[in-house]
Design a protein around this motif. Structure first.
Motif, mmCIF file in Angstrom:
data_model
loop_
_atom_site.group_PDB
_atom_site.id
_atom_site.type_symbol
_atom_site.label_atom_id
_atom_site.label_comp_id
_atom_site.label_asym_id
_atom_site.label_seq_id
_atom_site.Cartn_x
_atom_site.Cartn_y
_atom_site.Cartn_z
ATOM 1 N N LEU A 37 24.455 -10.434 -20.092
ATOM 2 C CA LEU A 37 23.755 -11.589 -19.751
ATOM 3 C C LEU A 37 22.283 -11.336 -19.458
ATOM 4 N N VAL A 38 21.532 -10.258 -19.423
ATOM 5 C CA VAL A 38 19.832 -9.824 -19.655
ATOM 6 C C VAL A 38 20.038 -10.153 -21.038
ATOM 7 N N PHE A 39 20.992 -9.874 -22.240
ATOM 8 C CA PHE A 39 20.468 -9.090 -23.333
ATOM 9 C C PHE A 39 20.378 -11.262 -23.311
ATOM 10 N N LEU A 40 21.580 -12.323 -22.696
ATOM 11 C CA LEU A 40 21.205 -13.969 -23.763
ATOM 12 C C LEU A 40 19.787 -14.063 -22.933
ATOM 13 N N LEU A 41 19.586 -13.441 -21.460
ATOM 14 C CA LEU A 41 18.289 -13.827 -20.972
ATOM 15 C C LEU A 41 17.532 -13.794 -21.893
ATOM 16 N N MET A 42 16.966 -13.039 -22.372
ATOM 17 C CA MET A 42 16.312 -12.849 -22.888
ATOM 18 C C MET A 42 16.173 -12.907 -24.484
ATOM 19 N N VAL A 43 17.331 -13.281 -24.918
ATOM 20 C CA VAL A 43 17.062 -14.919 -25.871
ATOM 21 C C VAL A 43 17.102 -15.728 -25.865
ATOM 22 N N ALA A 44 17.081 -16.513 -25.162
ATOM 23 C CA ALA A 44 16.455 -17.490 -23.971
ATOM 24 C C ALA A 44 14.533 -17.225 -24.029
ATOM 25 N N VAL A 45 14.538 -16.202 -23.605
ATOM 26 C CA VAL A 45 12.937 -16.510 -23.002
ATOM 27 C C VAL A 45 11.858 -16.459 -24.637
ATOM 28 N N TYR A 46 12.895 -15.270 -25.332
ATOM 29 C CA TYR A 46 11.963 -15.443 -26.859
ATOM 30 C C TYR A 46 12.240 -16.454 -27.938
ATOM 31 N N THR A 47 12.874 -17.259 -27.691
ATOM 32 C CA THR A 47 13.208 -19.087 -28.222
ATOM 33 C C THR A 47 12.766 -19.843 -27.724
ATOM 34 N N ARG A 48 12.263 -19.969 -26.681
ATOM 35 C CA ARG A 48 11.123 -20.609 -25.780
ATOM 36 C C ARG A 48 10.182 -20.250 -26.472
ATOM 37 N N ILE A 49 9.846 -18.910 -27.007
ATOM 38 C CA ILE A 49 8.022 -18.688 -27.434
ATOM 39 C C ILE A 49 8.385 -18.597 -28.540
ATOM 40 N N ASP B 107 23.456 6.275 -17.915
ATOM 41 C CA ASP B 107 23.750 5.552 -17.496
ATOM 42 C C ASP B 107 22.210 4.331 -17.181
ATOM 43 N N THR B 108 21.529 5.623 -16.572
ATOM 44 C CA THR B 108 19.837 5.612 -15.895
ATOM 45 C C THR B 108 18.832 5.255 -16.899
ATOM 46 N N SER B 109 19.433 5.753 -18.691
ATOM 47 C CA SER B 109 18.388 5.692 -19.941
ATOM 48 C C SER B 109 18.958 4.736 -19.961
ATOM 49 N N LEU B 110 19.845 4.037 -20.270
ATOM 50 C CA LEU B 110 20.047 2.744 -20.878
ATOM 51 C C LEU B 110 19.512 1.594 -19.921
ATOM 52 N N THR B 111 19.367 1.723 -18.525
ATOM 53 C CA THR B 111 19.510 0.848 -17.064
ATOM 54 C C THR B 111 18.157 0.334 -17.924
ATOM 55 N N ALA B 112 17.316 1.578 -17.542
ATOM 56 C CA ALA B 112 16.089 1.648 -18.192
ATOM 57 C C ALA B 112 15.133 0.369 -18.925
ATOM 58 N N SER B 113 16.415 0.845 -20.353
ATOM 59 C CA SER B 113 15.520 0.235 -21.417
ATOM 60 C C SER B 113 16.206 -1.333 -20.988
ATOM 61 N N VAL B 114 16.831 -1.685 -20.784
ATOM 62 C CA VAL B 114 17.343 -3.167 -20.656
ATOM 63 C C VAL B 114 16.454 -3.685 -19.653
ATOM 64 N N ALA B 115 16.363 -2.604 -18.517
ATOM 65 C CA ALA B 115 15.282 -3.478 -17.562
ATOM 66 C C ALA B 115 13.780 -3.676 -18.083
ATOM 67 N N THR B 116 13.040 -2.925 -18.885
ATOM 68 C CA THR B 116 12.029 -2.893 -19.465
ATOM 69 C C THR B 116 11.582 -3.430 -20.358
ATOM 70 N N LEU B 117 13.095 -4.320 -21.324
ATOM 71 C CA LEU B 117 12.686 -5.351 -21.572
ATOM 72 C C LEU B 117 12.734 -6.451 -21.336
ATOM 73 N N LEU B 118 13.771 -6.782 -20.928
ATOM 74 C CA LEU B 118 13.427 -8.058 -19.571
ATOM 75 C C LEU B 118 12.209 -7.984 -18.457
ATOM 76 N N ALA B 119 11.166 -6.989 -18.753
ATOM 77 C CA ALA B 119 10.189 -7.070 -18.102
ATOM 78 C C ALA B 119 8.766 -7.698 -18.781
ATOM 79 N N ILE B 120 9.774 -6.839 -20.436
ATOM 80 C CA ILE B 120 8.563 -7.632 -21.851
ATOM 81 C C ILE B 120 8.186 -8.869 -22.212
#
Length: 351
Positions: free
Chosen positions: A199-211, A112-125
């Motif tokens: 939800l995090v996936f959708l937020l990242m898709v929205a950010v990259y679409t705008r970029i 659980d910790t490793s998955l959460t760290a990956s998701v959170a880091t992808l959002l930060a990127i």
């Protein structure tokens, strides 16, 4: 509120697996052997490739930028995922029944910790790339101290979510709420976890679409802006494509598992989630390998750094063997090592 008398902290793992209807094998079945063999192979590759990524970022001063610190943190999260999955492979199959309740929560918490760290880091990127692209910068000017705080925040959140089930969000006191895939966890935890990740996936898709649309418009007007850095287009597009590919690979690898978790969390009785859980988890772990491969394929400077590091290892090995088998020629003039300004040993081009 359930009293302590209704809790089952001292029961065996088999008790909870029987309660959830999940089979706990007493011997190694062919499918268990296949999953463990594949899992060990993937875990070792994940560890080696992500160690190489971290070493490349640490050794090359050109990578000492916020985006690469975050990519390095993603590699660290993937490295942690490799360790977590390796731990799982040594504590699965018939060995699951030997685990204590605390040991089972440790095994689950690592994943659980490793998955959460990956998701959170992808959002930060994604946020960092948005900040840089909108400011027309090759790299974000985010202060290093703030980057460190961001990385620390990612791991604090990841550790918090990883420890939460063991202390609060379990079903040891409410057996009717136990998950089928994770028989000691509450179904509500799996549902919330899966929905949060989606939800995090959708937020990242929205950010990259705008970029993407911003970069496309800017490239069309690039010829009119002579003040722009000459490599802005190449570097920006390369970095955007890299993180988009990483995000896409993450979604492809993790979405099947997240959907299964959501179905289990919602209590779907007709869904045969147990038939595919091990394979979807292996697919999710493979994403940690895909990320490292994407770095070497998309970033030319990263590829050069990889080659330099690997050449250094090969050179040290050959020097060691030469010292063992031909000690008299050790000081010969046929081999020279050059030390460039960044201090990393390279073979002289005249060899």
């Amino acid at each position: 509120m359930v009293s302590m008398g209704q809790c089952y902290y001292n029961e065996t793992i088999g008790f909870f697996y029987n309660n959830s209807g999940k089979e706990l094998s007493s011997h190694w079945r062919p499918k268990d052997v296949v999953v463990v063999a594949l899992g060990l192979t993937v875990s070792v590759l994940v560890l080696l490739t992500n160690l190489l990524v971290i070493a490349a970022i640490a050794s090359n001063r050109r990578f000492h930028q916020p985006i690469y610190y975050l990519l390095g943190n993603l590699a660290a999260a993937d490295l942690f995922a490799g360790v977590a999955y390796l731990f799982l492979m040594f504590h699965t199959g018939p060995r699951t029944a030997r685990l204590s309740v605390e040991g089972w929560f440790v095994r689950q918490g690592l994943l659980d910790t490793s998955l959460t760290a990956s998701v959170a880091t992808l959002l930060a990127i994604a946020v960092e790339r948005h900040r840089s692209v909108m400011a027309v910068q090759l790299h974000s000017r985010l202060p290093h101290g703030r980057v460190v705080m961001l990385i620390v925040g990612v791991w604090v959140a990841a550790l918090g979510l990883g420890l939460l089930p063991a202390h609060f969000w379990h079903c040891l006191c409410a057996l009717d709420r136990c998950s089928r895939m994770a028989p000691l966890l509450s179904r509500s935890y799996l549902a919330v976890w899966a929905l949060s990740s989606l939800l995090v996936f959708l937020l990242m898709v929205a950010v990259y679409t705008r970029i993407f649309f911003y970069v496309r418009r800017r490239v069309q007007r690039m010829a009119e802006h002579v003040s722009c850095h000459p490599r802005y287009r190449e570097t920006t597009l390369s970095l955007v494509k890299t993180v988009v590919i990483i995000l896409g690979a993450f979604v492809v690898c993790w979405t099947p598992g997240q959907v299964v978790l959501l179905l289990d969390g919602l209590g779907c009785k007709s869904c045969n989630v147990l038939a595919v859980e091990k394979y979807f988890l292996l697919l999710a772990e493979a994403n940690s390998l895909v990320n490292a491969v994407v770095y070497s394929c998309r970033d030319a400077e990263m590829r050069r750094t990889f080659r330099r590091l690997l050449c250094c290892l090969c050179l040290r090995q050959s020097t060691h063997e030469s010292a063992r088998y031909m000690p008299s020629t050790r000081t010969g003039a046929s081999t020279r090592i050059m030390l460039p300004e960044n201090g990393h040993p390279l073979m002289d081009s005249t060899l």
